[in-house]
Design a protein around this motif. Structure first.
Motif, PDB file in Angstrom:
ATOM      1  N   GLU A 163       0.658  -1.029  -0.289  1.00  0.00           N
ATOM      2  CA  GLU A 163      -0.075  -0.031   0.149  1.00  0.00           C
ATOM      3  C   GLU A 163       0.662   1.152  -0.121  1.00  0.00           C
ATOM      4  O   GLU A 163       0.656   2.346  -0.460  1.00  0.00           O
ATOM      5  N   TYR A 164       1.971   1.593   0.376  1.00  0.00           N
ATOM      6  CA  TYR A 164       2.748   2.347   0.875  1.00  0.00           C
ATOM      7  C   TYR A 164       3.208   2.754  -0.923  1.00  0.00           C
ATOM      8  O   TYR A 164       3.677   4.098  -0.803  1.00  0.00           O
ATOM      9  N   ARG A 167       0.869   4.410  -2.638  1.00  0.00           N
ATOM     10  CA  ARG A 167       0.564   6.018  -2.558  1.00  0.00           C
ATOM     11  C   ARG A 167       2.098   7.060  -3.023  1.00  0.00           C
ATOM     12  O   ARG A 167       1.230   7.511  -3.356  1.00  0.00           O
ATOM     13  N   ASN A 170       2.006   6.887  -6.658  1.00  0.00           N
ATOM     14  CA  ASN A 170      -0.122   7.867  -6.572  1.00  0.00           C
ATOM     15  C   ASN A 170      -0.666   6.581  -7.854  1.00  0.00           C
ATOM     16  O   ASN A 170      -1.476   7.778  -8.715  1.00  0.00           O
ATOM     17  N   GLY A 183      -5.585   6.485   1.280  1.00  0.00           N
ATOM     18  CA  GLY A 183      -4.298   7.375   1.146  1.00  0.00           C
ATOM     19  C   GLY A 183      -4.578   7.125  -0.351  1.00  0.00           C
ATOM     20  O   GLY A 183      -4.197   7.754  -1.378  1.00  0.00           O
ATOM     21  N   VAL A 184      -5.433   5.940  -1.094  1.00  0.00           N
ATOM     22  CA  VAL A 184      -5.005   5.340  -2.113  1.00  0.00           C
ATOM     23  C   VAL A 184      -6.511   5.786  -2.908  1.00  0.00           C
ATOM     24  O   VAL A 184      -7.317   5.602  -2.599  1.00  0.00           O
TER      25      VAL A 184
END
Length: 262
Positions: A163-164, A167, A170, A183-184
């Motif tokens: 996931e990092y 994000r 982007n 945050g995605v």
């Protein structure tokens, strides 16, 4: 104290891969992959199409390879992630490798410090160094298309690190999806770079700094019909399109939602 020896080897391996890409589209295409083994006019491959597909370490380090290789424009990175200092303790493989480290440095504070210090060297090899530019302006002006694929409760590459990466790159999650990470962004439209999330019913993630139980999630994405269908379309057209049929997309606990298993 010997940890530094890992990193130059990783850099050299990536340089070797860049050389292999050139060799594959050059002498291998014209002299090896041919009808008679000699004639360039009888080649069996289209040397203008050079793509990347990597799984696990190939998904992690492969993102860096994709970023720096001028020939590769589209890459599929499966069960990949960034930031090894996050990933190590959350992998079921770590206890085996940890034995070497804790045998020399039995104090847990020392091992935590050492892993964090080593991250400064991983920063020049793993996708941490390129994730913020690979799909947005490119590394050295070579913008790439990246198709990430992960699965809930991966027991070897932590969803946290995956996931990092999403994000930082982007890129959106293609919906419908089992979930949308914090945050995605999400979209139900075809995209040039994006993330598909699979669910094999093995969640949730442990609350602590540890791996899920051994659950085969890490190896399960690659053998689904939907996976190869989406990859084929991506390589041919540059579009990532969700083809899983469950209400939540690639919820592979639903019958036939992820296609035939190979």
């Amino acid at each position: 104290n010997k940890g530094y020896g890992i990193f130059d080897v990783l850099v050299q391996g990536m340089m070797n891969h860049l050389a292999l890409s050139q060799i594959a589209r050059g002498p291998m295409a014209t002299r090896l992959f041919t009808q008679d083994g000699t004639s360039a006019t009888a080649t069996l491959v289209d040397s203008s199409k050079v793509y990347y597909y990597g799984i696990s370490q190939g998904g992690i380090m492969g993102t860096t390879v994709c970023a720096i290789d001028p020939l590769i424009k589209r890459c599929v990175v499966q069960v990949g992630a960034i930031n090894y200092s996050i990933l190590l303790e959350r992998s079921r493989d770590w206890p085996q490798y940890r034995t070497t480290l804790t045998g020399a440095y039995p104090n847990n504070f020392d091992t935590a410090l050492l892993v964090s210090l080593m991250q400064q060297e991983w920063d020049r090899t793993e996708p941490t160094a390129v994730a913020d530019v690979i799909t947005d302006g490119g590394f050295g002006g070579e913008e790439k298309q990246v198709f990430m694929q992960i699965a809930i409760a991966d027991d070897e590459v932590s969803n946290l690190g995956s996931e990092y990466q999403a994000r930082t790159m982007n890129i959106p999650v293609i919906t419908p999806s089992p979930y949308v990470p914090y945050g995605v962004d999400s979209t139900n439209q075809p995209v040039g770079s994006g993330l598909i999330i699979y669910d094999f019913g093995k969640g949730p993630l442990p609350a602590g700094n540890e791996a899920p139980p051994d659950n085969d999630v890490h190896s399960s994405i690659r053998n689904k019909g939907a996976t190869t269908t989406m990859m084929k379309r991506f390589y041919e057209t540059g579009e990532i399109v969700q083809v899983c049929t469950a209400e939540k997309g690639c919820d592979c606990t639903a019958a036939d939602a992820c296609g035939q298993m190979f």
